[in-house]
Design a protein around this motif. Structure first.
Motif, PDB file in Angstrom:
ATOM      1  N   LEU A   8       0.831  -1.211   0.000  1.00  0.00           N
ATOM      2  CA  LEU A   8       0.000   0.000   0.000  1.00  0.00           C
ATOM      3  C   LEU A   8       0.863   1.258   0.000  1.00  0.00           C
ATOM      4  O   LEU A   8       0.531   2.239  -0.664  1.00  0.00           O
ATOM      5  N   LYS A   9       1.948   1.228   0.736  1.00  0.00           N
ATOM      6  CA  LYS A   9       2.842   2.387   0.751  1.00  0.00           C
ATOM      7  C   LYS A   9       3.413   2.621  -0.644  1.00  0.00           C
ATOM      8  O   LYS A   9       3.479   3.760  -1.109  1.00  0.00           O
ATOM      9  N   LEU A  10       3.776   1.542  -1.318  1.00  0.00           N
ATOM     10  CA  LEU A  10       4.284   1.655  -2.685  1.00  0.00           C
ATOM     11  C   LEU A  10       3.185   2.185  -3.618  1.00  0.00           C
ATOM     12  O   LEU A  10       3.444   3.049  -4.459  1.00  0.00           O
ATOM     13  N   LYS A  11       1.974   1.706  -3.436  1.00  0.00           N
ATOM     14  CA  LYS A  11       0.851   2.158  -4.264  1.00  0.00           C
ATOM     15  C   LYS A  11       0.651   3.671  -4.149  1.00  0.00           C
ATOM     16  O   LYS A  11       0.422   4.348  -5.141  1.00  0.00           O
ATOM     17  N   TYR A  12       0.733   4.187  -2.933  1.00  0.00           N
ATOM     18  CA  TYR A  12       0.478   5.610  -2.692  1.00  0.00           C
ATOM     19  C   TYR A  12       1.770   6.427  -2.569  1.00  0.00           C
ATOM     20  O   TYR A  12       1.728   7.566  -2.110  1.00  0.00           O
ATOM     21  N   GLN A  13       2.901   5.880  -2.984  1.00  0.00           N
ATOM     22  CA  GLN A  13       4.180   6.581  -2.860  1.00  0.00           C
ATOM     23  C   GLN A  13       4.175   7.914  -3.595  1.00  0.00           C
ATOM     24  O   GLN A  13       4.747   8.896  -3.122  1.00  0.00           O
ATOM     25  N   GLN A  50      -5.366  19.664  -3.538  1.00  0.00           N
ATOM     26  CA  GLN A  50      -4.491  19.067  -4.549  1.00  0.00           C
ATOM     27  C   GLN A  50      -3.979  17.698  -4.091  1.00  0.00           C
ATOM     28  O   GLN A  50      -3.834  16.784  -4.901  1.00  0.00           O
ATOM     29  N   ILE A  51      -3.724  17.555  -2.802  1.00  0.00           N
ATOM     30  CA  ILE A  51      -3.295  16.256  -2.273  1.00  0.00           C
ATOM     31  C   ILE A  51      -4.409  15.235  -2.451  1.00  0.00           C
ATOM     32  O   ILE A  51      -4.173  14.104  -2.886  1.00  0.00           O
ATOM     33  N   TRP A  52      -5.651  15.640  -2.144  1.00  0.00           N
ATOM     34  CA  TRP A  52      -6.784  14.726  -2.349  1.00  0.00           C
ATOM     35  C   TRP A  52      -6.917  14.367  -3.824  1.00  0.00           C
ATOM     36  O   TRP A  52      -7.232  13.225  -4.162  1.00  0.00           O
ATOM     37  N   ASN A  53      -6.657  15.319  -4.704  1.00  0.00           N
ATOM     38  CA  ASN A  53      -6.702  15.021  -6.139  1.00  0.00           C
ATOM     39  C   ASN A  53      -5.641  13.991  -6.505  1.00  0.00           C
ATOM     40  O   ASN A  53      -5.887  13.104  -7.333  1.00  0.00           O
ATOM     41  N   VAL A  58      -4.417   8.095  -7.997  1.00  0.00           N
ATOM     42  CA  VAL A  58      -3.885   6.758  -7.729  1.00  0.00           C
ATOM     43  C   VAL A  58      -5.023   5.747  -7.688  1.00  0.00           C
ATOM     44  O   VAL A  58      -4.940   4.677  -8.285  1.00  0.00           O
ATOM     45  N   ASP A  59      -6.098   6.086  -6.981  1.00  0.00           N
ATOM     46  CA  ASP A  59      -7.241   5.179  -6.832  1.00  0.00           C
ATOM     47  C   ASP A  59      -8.483   6.021  -6.529  1.00  0.00           C
ATOM     48  O   ASP A  59      -8.621   6.541  -5.422  1.00  0.00           O
ATOM     49  N   PRO A  60      -9.375   6.191  -7.513  1.00  0.00           N
ATOM     50  CA  PRO A  60     -10.551   7.055  -7.319  1.00  0.00           C
ATOM     51  C   PRO A  60     -11.414   6.672  -6.115  1.00  0.00           C
ATOM     52  O   PRO A  60     -12.085   7.520  -5.538  1.00  0.00           O
ATOM     53  N   LEU A  65      -7.356   3.112   1.834  1.00  0.00           N
ATOM     54  CA  LEU A  65      -6.622   4.237   2.398  1.00  0.00           C
ATOM     55  C   LEU A  65      -7.516   5.067   3.310  1.00  0.00           C
ATOM     56  O   LEU A  65      -8.687   5.313   3.000  1.00  0.00           O
ATOM     57  N   THR A  66      -6.959   5.486   4.419  1.00  0.00           N
ATOM     58  CA  THR A  66      -7.570   6.498   5.275  1.00  0.00           C
ATOM     59  C   THR A  66      -6.563   7.635   5.345  1.00  0.00           C
ATOM     60  O   THR A  66      -5.390   7.398   5.645  1.00  0.00           O
TER      61      THR A  66
END
Length: 138
Positions: A8-13, A50-53, A58-60, A65-66
């Motif tokens: 998950l960390k890699l996914k959201y890196q 922008q962070i939320w965007n 990455v994953d709509p 993720l929380t």
């Protein structure tokens, strides 16, 4: 569990890199149940959006993720607004409704109209709240 954390960390890196590259403060990255938990602060409400965007790129659905992204400068401005009480914000997640949010913040699901009244500029019906909306919690 550690393997899932690494995946998950890699996914959201890219999101983690974006937060740091834009001057945000990455405070915590860990597992919360079976979800990756990210706590960060952004210097502005615009950067928070922008962070939320980036997360949605990455994953709509970001079901794994929380994220708690705070914008202290925006919160300080809201707290200094007339009325005196510090307003909080809440980023609506898929499946949320005002009663659920009201129960989380006030301990009473029936106080949902308080949230609706504070967010009439973003909503027209208290029974329909759109995921991705940032609500003011009075």
């Amino acid at each position: 569990m550690a393997a899932n954390f690494d995946q998950l960390k890699l996914k959201y890196q890219s999101v983690l890199n974006y937060i740091q590259a834009q001057g945000g403060n990455l405070q915590n990255v860990n597992m919360e149940g079976d979800k990756l938990f990210i706590r960060a602060s952004a210097p502005t409400a615009q950067l928070k959006d922008q962070i939320w965007n980036q997360i949605k790129l990455v994953d709509p659905n970001y079901a794994d993720l929380t994220a708690q992204i705070d914008a202290p400068a925006a919160q300080a401005a809201a707290a200094a607004a007339p009325g005196g009480s510090a307003a909080r914000t809440y980023h609506v997640q898929p499946g949320d409704n005002l009663s659920k949010i009201s129960k989380e913040f006030y301990g009473d699901a029936n106080k949902y109209m308080k949230i609706f009244e504070a967010n009439k500029d973003k909503m027209t019906d208290p029974d329909h709240v759109k995921a991705g909306t940032d609500l003011i919690i009075p």
